[in-house]
Design an enzyme around this catalytic site. Structure first.
Site, PDB file in Angstrom:
ATOM      1  N   HIS A  10       0.800  -1.226   0.000  1.00 41.95           N
ATOM      2  CA  HIS A  10       0.000   0.000   0.000  1.00 41.95           C
ATOM      3  C   HIS A  10       0.832   1.275   0.000  1.00 41.95           C
ATOM      4  CE1 HIS A  10      -3.466  -2.310  -0.312  1.00 41.95           C
ATOM      5  NE2 HIS A  10      -3.317  -2.902   0.859  1.00 41.95           N
ATOM      6  N   HIS A  43       3.098  -8.097  -3.230  1.00 47.00           N
ATOM      7  CA  HIS A  43       2.218  -8.901  -4.087  1.00 47.00           C
ATOM      8  C   HIS A  43       2.308  -8.310  -5.486  1.00 47.00           C
ATOM      9  CE1 HIS A  43      -2.123 -10.672  -4.648  1.00 47.00           C
ATOM     10  NE2 HIS A  43      -1.300 -11.020  -5.621  1.00 47.00           N
ATOM     11  N   ARG A  45       0.738  -8.212  -8.577  1.00 48.35           N
ATOM     12  CA  ARG A  45      -0.530  -8.612  -9.181  1.00 48.35           C
ATOM     13  C   ARG A  45      -0.437  -8.554 -10.694  1.00 48.35           C
ATOM     14  NH1 ARG A  45      -5.543  -8.661  -6.761  1.00 48.35           N
ATOM     15  NH2 ARG A  45      -5.484  -8.592  -4.512  1.00 48.35           N
ATOM     16  N   ARG A  49      -1.451  -3.224  -9.980  1.00 46.90           N
ATOM     17  CA  ARG A  49      -2.152  -2.059  -9.416  1.00 46.90           C
ATOM     18  C   ARG A  49      -1.329  -1.342  -8.346  1.00 46.90           C
ATOM     19  NH1 ARG A  49      -6.914  -4.949  -5.960  1.00 46.90           N
ATOM     20  NH2 ARG A  49      -7.393  -5.844  -7.984  1.00 46.90           N
ATOM     21  N   GLU A  70       4.125 -12.519  -2.805  1.00 46.41           N
ATOM     22  CA  GLU A  70       2.765 -13.068  -2.955  1.00 46.41           C
ATOM     23  C   GLU A  70       2.435 -13.076  -4.431  1.00 46.41           C
ATOM     24  OE1 GLU A  70      -0.194 -10.912  -0.847  1.00 46.41           O
ATOM     25  OE2 GLU A  70       0.877 -11.096   1.033  1.00 46.41           O
ATOM     26  N   THR A 100      -8.958  -6.740  -2.216  1.00 40.09           N
ATOM     27  CA  THR A 100      -7.771  -7.384  -1.649  1.00 40.09           C
ATOM     28  C   THR A 100      -7.989  -8.889  -1.783  1.00 40.09           C
ATOM     29  OG1 THR A 100      -6.405  -7.604   0.335  1.00 40.09           O
ATOM     30  CG2 THR A 100      -8.757  -7.318   0.698  1.00 40.09           C
ATOM     31  N   GLY A 192      -5.805  -8.892   7.537  1.00 45.18           N
ATOM     32  CA  GLY A 192      -6.742  -8.183   8.413  1.00 45.18           C
ATOM     33  C   GLY A 192      -6.257  -8.051   9.853  1.00 45.18           C
TER      34      GLY A 192
HETATM   35  N1  PXP Z   1      -1.009 -12.347   3.673  1.00 48.67           N
HETATM   36  C1  PXP Z   1      -1.496 -12.468   2.420  1.00 48.67           C
HETATM   37  C2  PXP Z   1      -1.329 -13.767   1.718  1.00 48.67           C
HETATM   38  C3  PXP Z   1      -2.123 -11.385   1.775  1.00 48.67           C
HETATM   39  O1  PXP Z   1      -2.610 -11.533   0.521  1.00 48.67           O
HETATM   40  C4  PXP Z   1      -2.190 -10.148   2.443  1.00 48.67           C
HETATM   41  C5  PXP Z   1      -2.796  -8.969   1.753  1.00 48.67           C
HETATM   42  O2  PXP Z   1      -1.975  -8.578   0.704  1.00 48.67           O
HETATM   43  C6  PXP Z   1      -1.657 -10.060   3.744  1.00 48.67           C
HETATM   44  C7  PXP Z   1      -1.099 -11.179   4.347  1.00 48.67           C
HETATM   45  C8  PXP Z   1      -1.686  -8.793   4.517  1.00 48.67           C
HETATM   46  O3  PXP Z   1      -2.996  -8.438   4.791  1.00 48.67           O
HETATM   47  P1  PXP Z   1      -3.304  -7.021   5.442  1.00 48.67           P
HETATM   48  O4  PXP Z   1      -2.896  -5.992   4.456  1.00 48.67           O
HETATM   49  O5  PXP Z   1      -4.780  -7.067   5.680  1.00 48.67           O
HETATM   50  O6  PXP Z   1      -2.501  -6.952   6.702  1.00 48.67           O
END
Ligand code: PXP
Length: 237
Positions: A10, A43, A45, A49, A70, A100, A192
């Protein structure tokens, strides 16, 4: 001690809002390391994005702790991962329209597709984690694949109302976490998790690593905004 992986997607989301050069996730990764992060997660993607190919390339050269990528089981991304060689790849489901990662990977329903991705990554020397819902059927299939780790999706726990509902989700994470460990796989969890709800998950027996993004980046804005305004105020006056 539970390891903390920090997801910096982010930071790139804010950059991409203006398609500019700041804030740079590479810089954010260095700050996260200075703060004690045991791992950096991005991640990549399919729609790029937030994190871009350039970020992954530079992060591979600069991150000194564990770099966890990821990714979806998509041939294009698998090839990029084979070349970049992150320390770990975490396979996740991916839908373009989602905000997400919404659920865990359905390894029970897509065994062959996941198995192929696992093989390709392993051939390149990349260890593999699967992001799974806390469901015993999924863990059974992960054990068949003999992956290195399973990351339990904590989204349901995070969304549950505090009290009995959240306790029930926590109990399930504890139960399924034990199955992951009985299968000889390393236990991770994430999604989360916040400053308010993280402690009981960190206390699950055998928890090796928690992966957290949004809450840490949100907090960084709040603890950093005052100083950022002060610096700009100095410049304009
Ligand atoms: N683990 C995985 C596999 C995820 O896809 C994400 C979100 O990108 C997270 C952890 C982290 O999640 P959050 O941003 O809600 O802490």
């Amino acid at each position: 001690m539970v390891q903390l992986g920090v997801n910096i997607d982010h930071v790139a989301t804010v950059r991409q809002a203006r398609r500019t050069y700041e804030p740079d996730p590479v810089w954010a990764a260095a700050l996260a390391e200075l703060g004690g992060a045991d791992g950096i997660i991005v991640h990549l993607r399919e729609d790029r994005r937030h994190i871009c190919d350039r970020d992954l390339r530079i992060l591979r050269q600069t991150v000194a702790v564990k770099l966890n990528l990821e990714m979806a089981c998509e041939p294009e991304i698998i090839e990029i991962a084979r070349e970049a060689k992150p320390d770990q790849a975490t396979l996740v489901p991916e839908r373009r329209e989602e905000i997400t990662t919404e659920g865990g990977l359905d390894v029970a329903g897509q065994y062959d597709r996941v198995a192929l991705a696992v093989d390709r990554l392993r051939e390149a020397g990349v260890s593999v984690s699967l992001f799974l819902d806390p469901d015993p059927r999924q863990i059974e299939q992960a054990a068949r694949l003999a992956v290195d780790a399973v990351e339990l999706h904590t989204g349901q726990y995070a969304l549950a109302s505090p009290g009995a509902e959240q306790e029930k989700e926590l109990d399930n994470l504890i139960k399924v976490g034990a199955l992951v460990r009985q299968a000889g796989l390393t236990l991770h969890a994430g999604h989360g998790l916040t400053y308010r709800n993280v402690k009981p998950v960190a206390a699950i027996e055998g928890m090796h690593e928690l992966n957290i993004g949004h809450s840490i980046i949100a907090r960084a804005i709040m603890v950093g905004l005052q100083e950022a305004v002060r610096e700009m105020k100095r410049l304009v006056s």
